[in-house]
Design an enzyme around this catalytic site. Structure first.
Site, PDB file in Angstrom:
ATOM      1  CG  HIS A  17      -1.838  -1.048   1.457  1.00 25.04           C
ATOM      2  ND1 HIS A  17      -1.903  -1.780   2.617  1.00 25.04           N
ATOM      3  CD2 HIS A  17      -2.805  -1.550   0.651  1.00 25.04           C
ATOM      4  CE1 HIS A  17      -2.874  -2.670   2.533  1.00 25.04           C
ATOM      5  NE2 HIS A  17      -3.436  -2.568   1.342  1.00 25.04           N
ATOM      6  CE  LYS A  41     -11.792  -6.934   1.716  1.00 27.08           C
ATOM      7  NZ  LYS A  41     -10.392  -6.554   1.732  1.00 27.08           N
ATOM      8  NE  ARG A  90      -2.594  -7.583  -4.128  1.00 31.97           N
ATOM      9  CZ  ARG A  90      -3.362  -7.744  -3.092  1.00 31.97           C
ATOM     10  NH1 ARG A  90      -2.849  -8.074  -1.941  1.00 31.97           N
ATOM     11  NH2 ARG A  90      -4.666  -7.609  -3.185  1.00 31.97           N
ATOM     12  CB  SER A 128      -4.295  -6.788   4.654  1.00 31.77           C
ATOM     13  OG  SER A 128      -3.929  -5.485   4.261  1.00 31.77           O
TER      14      SER A 128
HETATM   15  P1  ADP Z   1      -9.610  -3.471  -0.419  1.00 38.83           P
HETATM   16  O1  ADP Z   1     -10.419  -4.070   0.666  1.00 38.83           O
HETATM   17  O2  ADP Z   1     -10.280  -2.309  -1.102  1.00 38.83           O
HETATM   18  O3  ADP Z   1      -9.042  -4.442  -1.418  1.00 38.83           O
HETATM   19  P2  ADP Z   1      -6.957  -3.246   0.638  1.00 38.83           P
HETATM   20  O4  ADP Z   1      -6.545  -2.506   1.857  1.00 38.83           O
HETATM   21  O5  ADP Z   1      -6.804  -4.723   0.653  1.00 38.83           O
HETATM   22  O6  ADP Z   1      -8.427  -2.784   0.382  1.00 38.83           O
HETATM   23  O7  ADP Z   1      -6.176  -2.664  -0.622  1.00 38.83           O
HETATM   24  C1  ADP Z   1      -6.271  -1.312  -1.013  1.00 38.83           C
HETATM   25  C2  ADP Z   1      -5.677  -1.173  -2.397  1.00 38.83           C
HETATM   26  O8  ADP Z   1      -4.295  -1.529  -2.359  1.00 38.83           O
HETATM   27  C3  ADP Z   1      -6.323  -2.126  -3.423  1.00 38.83           C
HETATM   28  O9  ADP Z   1      -6.381  -1.462  -4.670  1.00 38.83           O
HETATM   29  C4  ADP Z   1      -5.370  -3.275  -3.495  1.00 38.83           C
HETATM   30  O10 ADP Z   1      -5.433  -3.960  -4.749  1.00 38.83           O
HETATM   31  C5  ADP Z   1      -4.048  -2.531  -3.321  1.00 38.83           C
HETATM   32  N1  ADP Z   1      -2.999  -3.411  -2.843  1.00 38.83           N
HETATM   33  C6  ADP Z   1      -3.035  -4.282  -1.820  1.00 38.83           C
HETATM   34  N2  ADP Z   1      -1.881  -4.948  -1.701  1.00 38.83           N
HETATM   35  C7  ADP Z   1      -1.065  -4.485  -2.681  1.00 38.83           C
HETATM   36  C8  ADP Z   1       0.274  -4.781  -3.108  1.00 38.83           C
HETATM   37  N3  ADP Z   1       1.018  -5.722  -2.514  1.00 38.83           N
HETATM   38  N4  ADP Z   1       0.765  -4.090  -4.160  1.00 38.83           N
HETATM   39  C9  ADP Z   1       0.008  -3.167  -4.787  1.00 38.83           C
HETATM   40  N5  ADP Z   1      -1.245  -2.845  -4.450  1.00 38.83           N
HETATM   41  C10 ADP Z   1      -1.786  -3.492  -3.405  1.00 38.83           C
END
Ligand code: ADP
Length: 174
Positions: A17, A41, A90, A128
Site C-alpha cells: 500500500h 468484509k 498485484r 493484508s
Molecule cells: P480493499 O479491501 O479495497 O481491497 P486493501 O486494503 O486490501 O483494500 O487494498 C487497497 C488497495 O491496495 C487495493 O487497490 C489493493 O489492490 C491494493 N494493494 C493491496 N496490496 C497491494 C500490493 N502488494 N501491491 C500493490 N497494491 C496493493
C-alpha cells in the site's frame, strides 16, 4: 490541482500500500488515504486502529493525508473534491474485481477517473491477509510492514488473552 483518493480497508497497512501511495504522490498533487469504515468484509482491526496505523505510516509525507469514510467511494471523492481513485494491482485475481469495481464507479461517477498502479515486483505476494495470517502464527512480518504495525499485530495476537483471536474469514485478494 489533482486530488486522488486511495481507498481500502488497510487491515493492516503494509509496504505494498505504502509503495502505491508514494508512487501516486509523484503523479498527483494530493493523495488521500481513505480507510473504509465498514466494508463488506470481516475485519481484524477497528477503523480507529487502521486509520492510526496509516497516519503513522505517512507522517513524513507532506502530500499524503489519511481519513476514514463510509458509504460510496465516489460520493466521498465528490465530497472532498477528488478527481481520481487510485488502486493497486498485484495478480490476475485482483484484476477481475478491480475491473468490475472500476466500471461500476465510472458508471456512478463518469467525472472520476480510476487509475490502477501495477505493484512493484517485490510486493506481488503481499496482502493484508498474508500479514494477518503470519502474525497470528508468530511469524516474522518485518519485511512486510513498518515497525509500528508489527507492534500492534503482536499485541493483538499475542499480547493478551483477548488478543488471541481466531482469524476472521479472508479472501486471497484482501
Ligand atoms: P480493499 O479491501 O479495497 O481491497 P486493501 O486494503 O486490501 O483494500 O487494498 C487497497 C488497495 O491496495 C487495493 O487497490 C489493493 O489492490 C491494493 N494493494 C493491496 N496490496 C497491494 C500490493 N502488494 N501491491 C500493490 N497494491 C496493493
Amino acid at each position: 490541482m489533482v486530488k486522488a483518493v486511495l481507498p481500502g480497508s488497510f487491515d493492516p497497512i503494509h509496504y505494498g500500500h505504502i509503495d502505491i501511495a508514494k508512487r501516486a504522490a509523484k503523479l498527483f498533487d494530493e493523495i488521500v488515504i481513505a480507510v473504509y469504515d465498514r466494508p463488506l468484509k470481516n475485519l481484524l482491526l477497528s477503523p480507529e486502529i487502521r486509520i492510526s496505523l496509516c497516519k503513522q505510516a505517512f507522517a513524513n509525507e507532506a502530500k499524503i493525508s489519511v481519513t476514514g469514510y463510509s458509504g460510496l467511494t465516489v460520493e466521498f471523492c465528490r465530497k472532498i473534491g477528488a478527481q481520481v481513485i487510485v488502486r493497486g494491482l498485484r495478480v490476475f485475481s485482483d484484476f477481475e474485481h478491480e475491473f468490475r469495481t472500476a466500471l461500476a464507479n465510472h458508471h456512478l461517477a463518469p467525472d472520476i477517473e480510476i487509475v490502477a498502479f501495477i505493484t512493484s515486483e517485490e510486493h506481488t505476494f503481499l496482502s493484508s491477509s498474508t500479514v494477518r495470517e503470519i502474525a497470528s502464527l508468530g511469524g516474522d512480518i518485518s519485511g512486510m510492514v513498518p515497525s509500528h504495525v508489527i507492534q500492534i499485530m503482536k499485541d493483538h495476537f499475542h499480547g493478551s488473552e483477548e488478543g488471541q483471536h481466531v482469524l476472521p474469514n479472508v479472501t486471497i485478494r484482501d
